[in-house]
Motif scaffolding. Structure first.
Motif, mmCIF file in Angstrom:
data_model
loop_
_atom_site.group_PDB
_atom_site.id
_atom_site.type_symbol
_atom_site.label_atom_id
_atom_site.label_comp_id
_atom_site.label_asym_id
_atom_site.label_seq_id
_atom_site.Cartn_x
_atom_site.Cartn_y
_atom_site.Cartn_z
ATOM 1 N N ALA A 1 17.017 -6.217 -5.446
ATOM 2 C CA ALA A 1 17.718 -5.225 -4.640
ATOM 3 C C ALA A 1 18.096 -4.003 -5.466
ATOM 4 C CB ALA A 1 18.969 -5.847 -4.018
ATOM 5 N N GLY A 2 18.572 -4.230 -6.678
ATOM 6 C CA GLY A 2 19.038 -3.122 -7.506
ATOM 7 C C GLY A 2 17.930 -2.256 -8.057
ATOM 8 N N TRP A 3 16.775 -2.833 -8.302
ATOM 9 C CA TRP A 3 15.655 -2.054 -8.827
ATOM 10 C C TRP A 3 15.135 -1.030 -7.818
ATOM 11 C CZ3 TRP A 3 11.651 -5.455 -11.950
ATOM 12 C CH2 TRP A 3 11.925 -5.314 -13.315
ATOM 13 N N TRP B 1 1.044 7.588 -13.326
ATOM 14 C CA TRP B 1 0.553 6.278 -12.908
ATOM 15 C C TRP B 1 -0.470 6.336 -11.772
ATOM 16 C CZ3 TRP B 1 6.386 5.518 -12.868
ATOM 17 C CH2 TRP B 1 6.844 5.101 -14.131
ATOM 18 N N GLY B 2 -1.025 7.497 -11.517
ATOM 19 C CA GLY B 2 -1.949 7.639 -10.395
ATOM 20 C C GLY B 2 -3.189 6.774 -10.495
ATOM 21 N N HIS B 3 -3.516 6.290 -11.698
ATOM 22 C CA HIS B 3 -4.706 5.459 -11.890
ATOM 23 C C HIS B 3 -4.483 4.012 -11.477
ATOM 24 C CE1 HIS B 3 -2.170 4.915 -15.414
ATOM 25 N NE2 HIS B 3 -2.821 3.792 -15.687
ATOM 26 N N LEU B 4 -3.230 3.626 -11.212
ATOM 27 C CA LEU B 4 -2.928 2.231 -10.901
ATOM 28 C C LEU B 4 -3.106 1.931 -9.421
ATOM 29 C CD1 LEU B 4 0.342 1.708 -13.004
ATOM 30 C CD2 LEU B 4 -1.982 0.962 -13.594
ATOM 31 N N GLN B 5 -3.484 0.698 -9.110
ATOM 32 C CA GLN B 5 -3.528 0.257 -7.729
ATOM 33 C C GLN B 5 -2.115 0.220 -7.155
ATOM 34 O OE1 GLN B 5 -6.203 -3.208 -6.972
ATOM 35 N NE2 GLN B 5 -6.698 -3.081 -9.162
ATOM 36 N N THR B 6 -2.026 0.280 -5.833
ATOM 37 C CA THR B 6 -0.712 0.435 -5.202
ATOM 38 C C THR B 6 0.170 -0.808 -5.305
ATOM 39 O OG1 THR B 6 -1.721 -0.120 -3.060
ATOM 40 C CG2 THR B 6 -1.447 2.229 -3.605
ATOM 41 N N GLY B 7 -0.384 -1.929 -5.723
ATOM 42 C CA GLY B 7 0.440 -3.119 -5.923
ATOM 43 C C GLY B 7 1.197 -3.135 -7.232
ATOM 44 N N TYR B 8 0.996 -2.101 -8.054
ATOM 45 C CA TYR B 8 1.819 -1.932 -9.261
ATOM 46 C C TYR B 8 3.036 -1.092 -8.884
ATOM 47 C CZ TYR B 8 -1.759 -3.913 -12.298
ATOM 48 O OH TYR B 8 -2.637 -4.770 -12.915
ATOM 49 N N VAL B 9 4.214 -1.642 -9.137
ATOM 50 C CA VAL B 9 5.446 -0.997 -8.698
ATOM 51 C C VAL B 9 6.404 -0.857 -9.869
ATOM 52 C CG1 VAL B 9 5.146 -1.829 -6.335
ATOM 53 C CG2 VAL B 9 6.460 -3.204 -7.964
ATOM 54 N N ARG C 1 9.397 1.090 -6.283
ATOM 55 C CA ARG C 1 8.506 1.991 -5.549
ATOM 56 C C ARG C 1 7.080 1.798 -6.061
ATOM 57 N NH1 ARG C 1 12.658 2.167 -3.248
ATOM 58 N NH2 ARG C 1 13.892 3.997 -2.638
ATOM 59 N N VAL C 2 6.110 2.136 -5.225
ATOM 60 C CA VAL C 2 4.714 2.147 -5.653
ATOM 61 C C VAL C 2 4.574 3.188 -6.753
ATOM 62 C CG1 VAL C 2 2.343 2.638 -4.967
ATOM 63 C CG2 VAL C 2 3.875 1.385 -3.402
ATOM 64 N N LYS D 1 0.814 -1.214 0.000
ATOM 65 C CA LYS D 1 0.000 0.000 0.000
ATOM 66 C C LYS D 1 0.847 1.263 0.000
ATOM 67 C CE LYS D 1 -4.045 -1.939 2.387
ATOM 68 N NZ LYS D 1 -4.935 -1.817 3.572
ATOM 69 N N THR D 2 2.030 1.196 0.606
ATOM 70 C CA THR D 2 2.873 2.376 0.774
ATOM 71 C C THR D 2 4.289 2.097 0.290
ATOM 72 O OG1 THR D 2 3.691 1.809 2.986
ATOM 73 C CG2 THR D 2 1.528 2.917 2.859
ATOM 74 N N GLN D 3 5.091 3.154 0.230
ATOM 75 C CA GLN D 3 6.503 2.971 -0.137
ATOM 76 C C GLN D 3 7.247 2.194 0.946
ATOM 77 O OE1 GLN D 3 6.563 3.440 -3.051
ATOM 78 N NE2 GLN D 3 6.516 5.541 -3.827
ATOM 79 N N TRP D 4 6.810 2.301 2.184
ATOM 80 C CA TRP D 4 7.428 1.497 3.239
ATOM 81 C C TRP D 4 7.163 0.012 3.004
ATOM 82 C CZ3 TRP D 4 11.000 3.737 5.922
ATOM 83 C CH2 TRP D 4 10.908 5.092 6.217
ATOM 84 N N ASP D 5 5.960 -0.310 2.521
ATOM 85 C CA ASP D 5 5.620 -1.710 2.276
ATOM 86 C C ASP D 5 6.504 -2.322 1.194
ATOM 87 O OD1 ASP D 5 3.525 -1.576 4.116
ATOM 88 O OD2 ASP D 5 2.027 -1.086 2.583
ATOM 89 N N ILE D 6 6.685 -1.597 0.097
ATOM 90 C CA ILE D 6 7.476 -2.160 -0.991
ATOM 91 C C ILE D 6 8.955 -2.209 -0.614
ATOM 92 C CG2 ILE D 6 7.739 0.043 -2.226
ATOM 93 C CD1 ILE D 6 7.387 -3.525 -3.739
ATOM 94 N N THR D 7 9.394 -1.292 0.236
ATOM 95 C CA THR D 7 10.772 -1.340 0.711
ATOM 96 C C THR D 7 11.006 -2.572 1.566
ATOM 97 O OG1 THR D 7 10.959 1.071 0.655
ATOM 98 C CG2 THR D 7 12.532 -0.111 2.044
ATOM 99 N N ASP D 8 10.058 -2.872 2.450
ATOM 100 C CA ASP D 8 10.199 -4.059 3.291
ATOM 101 C C ASP D 8 10.126 -5.333 2.454
ATOM 102 O OD1 ASP D 8 10.416 -5.171 6.023
ATOM 103 O OD2 ASP D 8 8.442 -6.012 5.584
#
Length: 359
Positions: A215-217, A230-238, A220-221, A30-37
């Motif tokens: 790791a290299g990529w 990309w504001g129209h995309l759901q947050t699971g698109y990174v 981010r959401v 849902k957040t940038q913290w989520d995709i970082t973890d």
């Protein structure tokens, strides 16, 4: 491209009631913290045993609209009855096979294939380009992509198909790049009757080096990174955090032009996190596929070979013991995106020569 075309047909293909195995995930982005973890969990050295993100098996059934294009050469010979079906990788769309920038013809496998007399079909995978943006956690996963490719191939091979511009297609050869290669390999395993040969790039069949990619990529959401785009995309698109993180995987100096990498970044299509999470979760057996298989690799591919394919592709050969023939090339001076490096036309010549000699 007009010099090679008798016609091209861009369309949307409605696929209805497509079903496939799927997986319930243990996480939600849902957040940038989520995709970082998630990146940390997937990149850590013990991720295979400490974290796989899968809660259990499930099933998905859905209706999808797939954006695609069929091209046929100006001179219709017997070769035009063979369609080359091209499946792109993560972070791209169907333009990977036919770049849209000025001078992009030299990087177009489609141009080369048409000049060689073949018909071509390429499409935006589910969740990319102009195709349906389904739920990036529960729907856009690896198995459904395989079923979609199978459904599209059946439509192309059907008598009087409405998707082939009145060209009677007798056989299909499947090309894959990166994630698209894994989809293509799974198709060959599950539905060998649908393909006469496969050609894979950005692929070794080995998952040992995917933590380097993840790791290299520094994904981010996408909707939060660039809401205008990309504001129209759901947050699971990174998506990779910037052009340089993207180039880290895709390219290798000095074998490419920066302007080409800039174009690739400008047409970037965010990927569904469920795609990477489920790759490899449903094993497929390629050991019985007995048709022609080509693996054409950039020598410096990070995700396939850890940055150096020397010796690695010996293990790839073990995955295809009955392929007839099996042709593996891992010396082309390029990174992951073989098609977008210098001398791509030479690579295309080798790929298409393999098809011509074995179909």
């Amino acid at each position: 491209m007009a010099a090679f075309f008798a016609a091209l047909f861009s369309y949307t293909i409605p696929l209805r009631n497509i079903s496939a195995p799927s997986f319930d995930l243990t996480f939600e982005i849902k957040t940038q913290w989520d995709i970082t973890d998630w990146t940390i969990n997937e990149a850590r050295r013990d991720s295979a045993t400490a974290f796989n993100g899968i809660a259990g098996p499930s099933t998905v059934v859905g209706d999808f609209d797939i954006s695609a294009r069929f091209c046929t050469p100006s001179k219709l010979t017997e070769r035009a009855e063979t369609v080359l079906v091209m499946t792109h990788g993560l972070g791209a769309d169907k333009t990977y096979w036919d770049p849209t920038f000025a001078g992009g013809e030299q990087y177009s496998l489609i141009q080369a294939a048409l000049a060689a007399g073949y018909s071509v079909f390429h499409y935006d995978r589910l969740g990319t380009g102009q195709s349906t943006k389904a739920d990036p956690h529960s729907v856009v996963q690896f198995p459904i992509q395989v079923e979609i490719l199978a459904s599209l191939t059946r439509l192309l091979l059907a008598p009087s198909s409405p998707y082939t511009l009145d060209v009677s297609i007798a056989s299909a050869v499947h090309f894959g790049h990166s994630y698209g290669s894994y989809i293509t390999a799974a198709l060959a395993s599950a539905y060998p009757e649908l393909t006469q040969a496969i050609s894979l790039s950005g692929y070794s069949g080995i998952f040992d080096f995917f933590n380097i990619l993840i790791a290299g990529w520094q994904s981010r959401v996408a909707a939060l990174l660039d809401s205008a785009r990309w504001g129209h995309l759901q947050t699971g698109y990174v998506t990779p955090v910037d052009i340089y993180a993207d180039a880290y995987l895709e390219f290798k100096s000095p074998y490419f032009d920066h302007t080409v990498a800039e174009w690739a970044s400008s047409v970037k299509s965010p990927y569904a996190v469920g795609e990477l999470a489920t790759l490899g979760q449903r094993p497929y057996d390629t050991s019985n596929f007995n048709k022609p298989v080509q693996v054409f690799q950039g020598r410096y591919d990070l995700s396939a070979c850890g940055g150096n394919c020397d010796g690695v592709l010996n293990r790839t050969a073990l995955l295809w013991p009955k392929a007839s023939p099996l042709n593996i090339t891992g010396t082309f001076p390029a990174g992951h995106s073989v098609n977008l490096h210098h001398n791509a036309t030479q690579a295309f010549s080798v790929m298409l020569d393999f098809v011509g000699r074995n179909i």
